[in-house]
Enzyme design. Structure first.
Site, PDB file in Angstrom:
ATOM      1  N   ALA A 142       0.868  -1.179   0.000  1.00 10.37           N
ATOM      2  CA  ALA A 142       0.000   0.000   0.000  1.00 10.37           C
ATOM      3  C   ALA A 142       0.907   1.231   0.000  1.00 10.37           C
ATOM      4  O   ALA A 142       2.075   1.162   0.420  1.00 10.37           O
ATOM      5  CB  ALA A 142      -0.891  -0.018   1.226  1.00 10.37           C
TER       6      ALA A 142
ATOM      7  N   GLY B 152       0.446  -5.021   0.766  1.00 12.74           N
ATOM      8  CA  GLY B 152      -0.711  -5.018  -0.131  1.00 12.74           C
ATOM      9  C   GLY B 152      -0.394  -5.609  -1.492  1.00 12.74           C
ATOM     10  O   GLY B 152      -1.286  -6.135  -2.169  1.00 12.74           O
TER      11      GLY B 152
ATOM     12  N   GLU C   2      -0.731  -9.215  -1.122  1.00  9.73           N
ATOM     13  CA  GLU C   2      -2.154  -9.526  -0.948  1.00  9.73           C
ATOM     14  C   GLU C   2      -2.894  -9.531  -2.291  1.00  9.73           C
ATOM     15  O   GLU C   2      -3.779 -10.355  -2.523  1.00  9.73           O
ATOM     16  CB  GLU C   2      -2.784  -8.524   0.027  1.00  9.73           C
ATOM     17  CG  GLU C   2      -2.261  -8.751   1.449  1.00  9.73           C
ATOM     18  CD  GLU C   2      -2.651  -7.634   2.398  1.00  9.73           C
ATOM     19  OE1 GLU C   2      -2.233  -6.475   2.161  1.00  9.73           O
ATOM     20  OE2 GLU C   2      -3.377  -7.904   3.355  1.00  9.73           O
TER      21      GLU C   2
ATOM     22  N   GLU D 294       3.792  -5.438   7.354  1.00 11.87           N
ATOM     23  CA  GLU D 294       2.956  -4.409   7.997  1.00 11.87           C
ATOM     24  C   GLU D 294       3.308  -4.159   9.458  1.00 11.87           C
ATOM     25  O   GLU D 294       3.246  -3.014   9.932  1.00 11.87           O
ATOM     26  CB  GLU D 294       1.466  -4.791   7.884  1.00 11.87           C
ATOM     27  CG  GLU D 294       0.885  -4.644   6.498  1.00 11.87           C
ATOM     28  CD  GLU D 294       1.090  -5.862   5.621  1.00 11.87           C
ATOM     29  OE1 GLU D 294       1.827  -6.792   6.017  1.00 11.87           O
ATOM     30  OE2 GLU D 294       0.508  -5.884   4.515  1.00 11.87           O
TER      31      GLU D 294
HETATM   32  N1  DAK Z   1       4.622   3.205  -0.621  1.00 12.36           N
HETATM   33  C1  DAK Z   1       5.033   4.378  -1.143  1.00 12.36           C
HETATM   34  N2  DAK Z   1       6.221   4.544  -1.724  1.00 12.36           N
HETATM   35  C2  DAK Z   1       7.041   3.482  -1.766  1.00 12.36           C
HETATM   36  C3  DAK Z   1       6.681   2.228  -1.232  1.00 12.36           C
HETATM   37  C4  DAK Z   1       5.397   2.105  -0.634  1.00 12.36           C
HETATM   38  N3  DAK Z   1       4.947   0.947  -0.154  1.00 12.36           N
HETATM   39  N4  DAK Z   1       7.702   1.382  -1.416  1.00 12.36           N
HETATM   40  C5  DAK Z   1       8.677   2.076  -2.035  1.00 12.36           C
HETATM   41  N5  DAK Z   1       8.280   3.339  -2.248  1.00 12.36           N
HETATM   42  C6  DAK Z   1       9.011   4.422  -2.882  1.00 12.36           C
HETATM   43  C7  DAK Z   1      10.146   4.909  -1.976  1.00 12.36           C
HETATM   44  O1  DAK Z   1       9.644   5.836  -1.052  1.00 12.36           O
HETATM   45  C8  DAK Z   1      11.077   5.527  -2.993  1.00 12.36           C
HETATM   46  O2  DAK Z   1      10.552   6.801  -3.368  1.00 12.36           O
HETATM   47  P1  DAK Z   1      11.530   8.094  -3.445  1.00 12.36           P
HETATM   48  O3  DAK Z   1      12.126   8.215  -2.097  1.00 12.36           O
HETATM   49  O4  DAK Z   1      12.502   7.743  -4.530  1.00 12.36           O
HETATM   50  O5  DAK Z   1      10.591   9.204  -3.819  1.00 12.36           O
HETATM   51  C9  DAK Z   1      10.924   4.608  -4.206  1.00 12.36           C
HETATM   52  O6  DAK Z   1       9.692   3.923  -4.026  1.00 12.36           O
HETATM   53  C10 DAK Z   1      12.026   3.566  -4.291  1.00 12.36           C
HETATM   54  O7  DAK Z   1      12.098   2.903  -3.052  1.00 12.36           O
HETATM   55  P2  DAK Z   1      13.486   2.748  -2.254  1.00 12.36           P
HETATM   56  O8  DAK Z   1      14.400   3.885  -2.541  1.00 12.36           O
HETATM   57  O9  DAK Z   1      13.133   2.473  -0.831  1.00 12.36           O
HETATM   58  O10 DAK Z   1      14.087   1.452  -2.949  1.00 12.36           O
HETATM   59  P3  DAK Z   1      15.004   0.314  -2.316  1.00 12.36           P
HETATM   60  O11 DAK Z   1      15.384  -0.559  -3.433  1.00 12.36           O
HETATM   61  O12 DAK Z   1      16.055   0.905  -1.448  1.00 12.36           O
HETATM   62  O13 DAK Z   1      14.017  -0.498  -1.338  1.00 12.36           O
HETATM   63  C11 DAK Z   1      11.976  -1.650  -0.721  1.00 12.36           C
HETATM   64  C12 DAK Z   1      12.937  -1.195  -1.871  1.00 12.36           C
HETATM   65  C13 DAK Z   1      10.765  -2.271  -1.378  1.00 12.36           C
HETATM   66  C14 DAK Z   1      12.692  -2.690   0.130  1.00 12.36           C
HETATM   67  C15 DAK Z   1      11.619  -0.427   0.125  1.00 12.36           C
HETATM   68  O14 DAK Z   1      11.146   0.609  -0.735  1.00 12.36           O
HETATM   69  C16 DAK Z   1      10.544  -0.729   1.128  1.00 12.36           C
HETATM   70  O15 DAK Z   1      10.788  -1.305   2.179  1.00 12.36           O
HETATM   71  N6  DAK Z   1       9.310  -0.282   0.788  1.00 12.36           N
HETATM   72  C17 DAK Z   1       8.202  -0.418   1.676  1.00 12.36           C
HETATM   73  C18 DAK Z   1       7.751  -1.850   1.639  1.00 12.36           C
HETATM   74  C19 DAK Z   1       6.642  -2.056   2.602  1.00 12.36           C
HETATM   75  O16 DAK Z   1       6.794  -1.954   3.819  1.00 12.36           O
HETATM   76  N7  DAK Z   1       5.530  -2.350   2.022  1.00 12.36           N
HETATM   77  C20 DAK Z   1       4.397  -2.752   2.770  1.00 12.36           C
HETATM   78  C21 DAK Z   1       3.639  -1.567   3.128  1.00 12.36           C
HETATM   79  S1  DAK Z   1       2.433  -1.997   4.298  1.00 12.36           S
HETATM   80  C22 DAK Z   1      -4.449  -0.606   5.257  1.00 12.36           C
HETATM   81  C23 DAK Z   1      -4.592  -1.325   4.147  1.00 12.36           C
HETATM   82  C24 DAK Z   1      -3.546  -2.076   3.676  1.00 12.36           C
HETATM   83  C25 DAK Z   1      -2.361  -2.111   4.348  1.00 12.36           C
HETATM   84  C26 DAK Z   1      -2.239  -1.401   5.458  1.00 12.36           C
HETATM   85  C27 DAK Z   1      -3.253  -0.636   5.936  1.00 12.36           C
HETATM   86  N8  DAK Z   1      -5.516   0.261   5.737  1.00 12.36           N
HETATM   87  C28 DAK Z   1      -6.750   0.154   5.121  1.00 12.36           C
HETATM   88  C29 DAK Z   1      -5.048   1.473   6.332  1.00 12.36           C
HETATM   89  C30 DAK Z   1      -1.221  -2.717   3.783  1.00 12.36           C
HETATM   90  C31 DAK Z   1      -0.067  -2.117   4.068  1.00 12.36           C
HETATM   91  C32 DAK Z   1       1.114  -2.371   3.368  1.00 12.36           C
HETATM   92  O17 DAK Z   1       1.137  -2.772   2.225  1.00 12.36           O
END
Ligand code: DAK
Length: 264
Positions: free
Chosen positions: A70, A115, A118, A138
């Site tokens: 997400a 997400g 998912e 998450e």
């Molecule tokens: N959201 C927004 N931007 C993201 C992103 C994300 N999930 N993942 C990556 N980006 C963006 C980064 O911010 C960066 O943007 P800039 O800084 O260049 O503007 C760009 O993509 C490249 O990312 P990185 O520079 O971080 O690239 P790396 O290769 O160093 O790292 C990574 C890649 C995938 C390991 C890292 O980006 C990372 O850890 N990303 C987050 C992964 C994550 O935690 N995803 C799960 C999110 S939790 C809900 C409904 C659903 C959910 C929750 C609540 N409610 C209804 C409220 C589900 C939640 C999730 O999915």
């Protein structure tokens, strides 16, 4: 191939195969409300085409991520009401994929996290390149899965492994994802991934569209339901198959020792 839709989600068609691409590579294809709405619209559009679409390949643009979750940036500004709406949208997108009347293959090339995993779990199959990684991170953000991870991950990998992955939030590589039953087939690169997904859809397309749609409906509706209810759904679906022209044709072709000529 004809590109029919603007960003953030594109639909391309190649014969009976539709390729749906999440196209936000700068944010690693993260799921904003806009992306989720576009995904829902894409599957609605393809559903309207009925038997003309024999299978969908769902993938992410950019070669680094399928979908990295997400949109954390957008999520940081949400009120509780907004968050509920986002969760509803995420579930609606997953349901649209599950209700789609032909197989949907998630073609994962890179990160499938939160997400993103998912959405992949709502697909019929997950194929992935060797460089892909999977996880439900998450809890690292003080969240829990919100688009169906607590429901669908245990069904695919078993409850113990799902709990371990959701509680630790750790990332797994393709070796582990294949061993866990999460990834059905692995490929060395993106080109062979897309070719492999297409090959599977071509094999499915040789069969009756209505029979495959019926099998998907029964498999989807029966998932997670008690044996008695699941059996009732299969019995009902088996009966429904007897109402189709394809069933008459398939059985007649077998008895007449010829190839079937299935309709729509
Ligand atoms: N959201 C927004 N931007 C993201 C992103 C994300 N999930 N993942 C990556 N980006 C963006 C980064 O911010 C960066 O943007 P800039 O800084 O260049 O503007 C760009 O993509 C490249 O990312 P990185 O520079 O971080 O690239 P790396 O290769 O160093 O790292 C990574 C890649 C995938 C390991 C890292 O980006 C990372 O850890 N990303 C987050 C992964 C994550 O935690 N995803 C799960 C999110 S939790 C809900 C409904 C659903 C959910 C929750 C609540 N409610 C209804 C409220 C589900 C939640 C999730 O999915």
């Amino acid at each position: 191939m004809v590109n029919e839709q603007a960003e953030p989600v594109r639909i391309e068609r190649d014969g009976a195969v539709a390729i749906v691409t999440v196209d936000r590579p700068k944010a690693l294809n993260a799921l904003s409300a806009e992306v989720l709405r576009a995904l829902i619209a894409a599957f609605a559009e393809l559903t309207d085409d009925g038997a003309a679409v024999r299978g969908v390949i769902l993938t992410g643009e950019g070669g680094r991520a399928f979908i990295a979750g997400a949109d954390i940036r957008a999520m940081s500004e949400l009120s509780a009401d907004d968050a509920t709406e986002l969760a509803r949208l995420g579930h609606e997108a997953a349901a649209a994929i599950e209700a789609f009347p032909a197989p949907v293959i998630a073609a994962v090339d890179g990160f499938a996290l939160g997400g993103g995993l998912e959405i992949a779990l709502a697909c019929d199959l997950i194929y992935a390149t060797d460089s892909s990684a999977f996880g439900q991170p998450e809890v690292h953000l003080g969240l829990i899965p919100g688009f169906g991870g607590t429901v669908r991950l245990p069904r695919l990998v078993g409850p113990a492994r799902a709990r371990e992955l959701i509680y630790t939030g750790r990332r797994i590589d393709v070796d582990e994802a294949v061993a866990a039953g999460l990834v059905a087939k692995r490929f060395p690169d993106r080109a062979s991934l897309l070719a492999g997904a297409r090959e599977t859809i071509d094999a499915v397309a040789a069969n009756s569209w209505s029979a495959v749609a019926l099998a998907k409906r029964v498999l989807t509706d029966a998932a997670g339901t008690p044996t008695e209810r699941a059996s009732a759904l299969e019995i009902e679906g088996f009966g429904d198959a007897f109402r189709t022209e394809d069933m008459r044709e398939g059985v007649a072709a077998f008895l007449e020792k010829r190839e079937p000529r299935f309709g729509a």
